[in-house]
Write a protein that holds these residues in place. Structure first.
Motif, PDB file in Angstrom:
ATOM      1  N   SER A 146     -64.600  17.945 -35.120  1.00  0.00           N
ATOM      2  CA  SER A 146     -65.807  17.569 -35.859  1.00  0.00           C
ATOM      3  C   SER A 146     -66.277  16.162 -35.497  1.00  0.00           C
ATOM      4  CB  SER A 146     -65.547  17.664 -37.362  1.00  0.00           C
ATOM      5  OG  SER A 146     -64.589  16.689 -37.749  1.00  0.00           O
ATOM      6  N   LYS A 147     -67.446  15.817 -36.009  1.00  0.00           N
ATOM      7  CA  LYS A 147     -68.040  14.486 -35.828  1.00  0.00           C
ATOM      8  C   LYS A 147     -68.269  14.170 -34.356  1.00  0.00           C
ATOM      9  CE  LYS A 147     -66.006  12.906 -40.170  1.00  0.00           C
ATOM     10  NZ  LYS A 147     -65.316  11.847 -40.914  1.00  0.00           N
ATOM     11  N   ALA A 148     -68.830  15.159 -33.637  1.00  0.00           N
ATOM     12  CA  ALA A 148     -69.124  14.962 -32.221  1.00  0.00           C
ATOM     13  C   ALA A 148     -70.105  13.817 -32.008  1.00  0.00           C
ATOM     14  CB  ALA A 148     -69.678  16.250 -31.619  1.00  0.00           C
ATOM     15  N   VAL A 172     -66.199  22.403 -30.556  1.00  0.00           N
ATOM     16  CA  VAL A 172     -66.724  21.096 -30.941  1.00  0.00           C
ATOM     17  C   VAL A 172     -67.972  21.315 -31.794  1.00  0.00           C
ATOM     18  CG1 VAL A 172     -67.690  18.915 -30.129  1.00  0.00           C
ATOM     19  CG2 VAL A 172     -65.823  20.007 -28.856  1.00  0.00           C
ATOM     20  N   VAL A 173     -68.057  20.646 -32.948  1.00  0.00           N
ATOM     21  CA  VAL A 173     -69.208  20.816 -33.836  1.00  0.00           C
ATOM     22  C   VAL A 173     -69.786  19.456 -34.212  1.00  0.00           C
ATOM     23  CG1 VAL A 173     -68.301  22.968 -34.787  1.00  0.00           C
ATOM     24  CG2 VAL A 173     -67.831  20.807 -35.965  1.00  0.00           C
ATOM     25  N   GLY A 179     -77.917  23.699 -36.576  1.00  0.00           N
ATOM     26  CA  GLY A 179     -77.285  24.557 -35.594  1.00  0.00           C
ATOM     27  C   GLY A 179     -76.024  23.982 -34.982  1.00  0.00           C
ATOM     28  N   GLY A 180     -75.554  22.840 -35.532  1.00  0.00           N
ATOM     29  CA  GLY A 180     -74.372  22.189 -34.955  1.00  0.00           C
ATOM     30  C   GLY A 180     -73.073  22.918 -35.200  1.00  0.00           C
ATOM     31  N   LEU A 207     -68.440  20.376 -43.286  1.00  0.00           N
ATOM     32  CA  LEU A 207     -68.478  21.632 -42.545  1.00  0.00           C
ATOM     33  C   LEU A 207     -68.647  22.808 -43.500  1.00  0.00           C
ATOM     34  CD1 LEU A 207     -68.191  23.301 -39.968  1.00  0.00           C
ATOM     35  CD2 LEU A 207     -65.693  23.140 -40.226  1.00  0.00           C
ATOM     36  N   ALA A 208     -67.919  22.782 -44.619  1.00  0.00           N
ATOM     37  CA  ALA A 208     -68.044  23.861 -45.604  1.00  0.00           C
ATOM     38  C   ALA A 208     -69.483  23.952 -46.119  1.00  0.00           C
ATOM     39  CB  ALA A 208     -67.076  23.625 -46.765  1.00  0.00           C
TER      40      ALA A 208
END
Length: 352
Positions: A146-148, A172-173, A179-180, A207-208
């Protein structure tokens, strides 16, 4: 509709995660007369359950078996617990602190998103620890980086994680852009249950919220000095996503001690287990013994020494905690037999 149930739109057992695995545990008579329910939230003295009729509150009684969020149970026509169904998967750990107790985290999960942020908190040892828990539970692990937006080269981190296991799913998000999180859709199909695991500040709650399409969970900023997060999720709850999957966000865990996790560690470090079988001696300690395949792989660069040392650490930890829990269970069982004997003798004295 049974009394005490709150109706939710279009609730079905399939939407709640009901699968043939659970259906096969019910006789035809049970299916016709009783009500399957899933635990969607748990508190100290009560738990929220969901059925095709809606949601209701069930009091926690001392006579009940150990239950956790995600469990399927069977209720009679009065809403009384009859029995818990066998679990398809179960996540557990040694309870935090110095006590000897096991804590159930979640049950009947199909996929675990192991969330790790792409900042100073990135830690391969921690990822392997979570992988051991997920593999032991027999669920599918997916590493979610996360946190790209905080990382200039996320592909380099992805490659590091991928080297742990070429078959491991790594995504990777970026939770901050539209749309990430689209790459996670294949695991969020209708009827599937996904649990989010990771340390505080990894981005699980954000994310949730993206997967749910609304801000259900509170989110917080990380500390600037060490990139570590603060707890924002304080309870475990199952919530249905617009895509039809059930999402379970868990509180961040600063401590995830392994217990009864031998198979999970073996699966996570299958490469080291295979190397160990190639050693010349069956009781090789992988130190300075001749013909040691593990040391040979480390010296040749085939096996990273960090990974081997973490394997040793997790193996020792789970063995020690498992032995302590086994002793605790044996003592509890002995104490239970003693109490039953006293009760029988007491009843005998009263009849006399």
């Amino acid at each position: 509709m049974r009394r005490g149930f709150t109706v939710h739109n279009e609730l079905t057992l399939a939407n709640l995660g009901w699968q043939p695995f659970f259906q096969q545990q019910l006789s035809l008579q049970e299916w016709e007369e009783f009500v399957p329910a899933r635990i969607v939230e748990q508190h100290r003295s009560e738990m929220e359950i969901a059925t095709s009729s809606g949601h209701a509150i069930l009091a926690v009684l001392p006579s009940m078996p150990a239950l956790t969020v995600g469990d399927w149970i069977l209720l009679d026509e009065h809403g009384t617990l009859l029995r818990a169904l066998e679990r398809k998967s179960c996540f557990r750990r040694k309870a935090a602190g110095t006590g000897i107790k096991e804590q159930l985290l979640a049950a009947n999960v199909d996929t675990a998103f192991i969330v790790c942020s792409l900042n100073e908190d990135f830690n391969l040892n921690r990822i392997e620890r979570y992988l051991s828990v997920v593999n032991n539970a027999e669920a599918e692990p997916v590493i979610v980086l996360s946190k790209a937006d905080l990382c200039s080269d996320p592909d380099a981190f992805r490659a590091e994680v991928q080297r742990l296991d070429s078959m491991l799913c790594v995504e990777v998000v970026n939770n901050l852009v539209h749309g990430g999180t689209a790459v996670l859709r294949p695991w969020c199909r209708p009827g599937k249950t996904v649990v989010l695991l990771g340390s505080s500040g990894a981005g699980k709650s954000t994310l949730a919220n993206r997967l749910l399409g609304r801000d259900l969970q509170a989110t917080g900023a990380i500390r600037e000095d060490d990139a570590k997060g603060r707890h924002t999720t304080t309870r475990r709850s199952l919530v249905e996503t617009p895509a039809g999957a059930m999402i379970l966000d868990t509180p961040g865990m600063r401590e995830l001690q392994l217990a009864d996790c031998e198979q999970g560690v073996a699966t996570t470090f299958a490469d080291i287990e295979e190397l160990a079988r190639q050693c010349r001696f069956g009781d090789c300690a992988h130190n300075s013994e001749p013909g040691c395949a593990v040391r040979g792989a480390i010296e040749s660069g085939e096996l990273e020494e960090r990974r081997y040392l973490n394997y040793c650490k997790l193996s020792r930890e789970q063995a020690l905690n498992s032995a302590s829990l086994a002793e605790r269970r044996a003592a509890d069982k002995k104490r239970g037999r003693f109490y039953k004997t006293i009760q029988r003798e007491s009843r005998g004295d009263k009849r006399a």
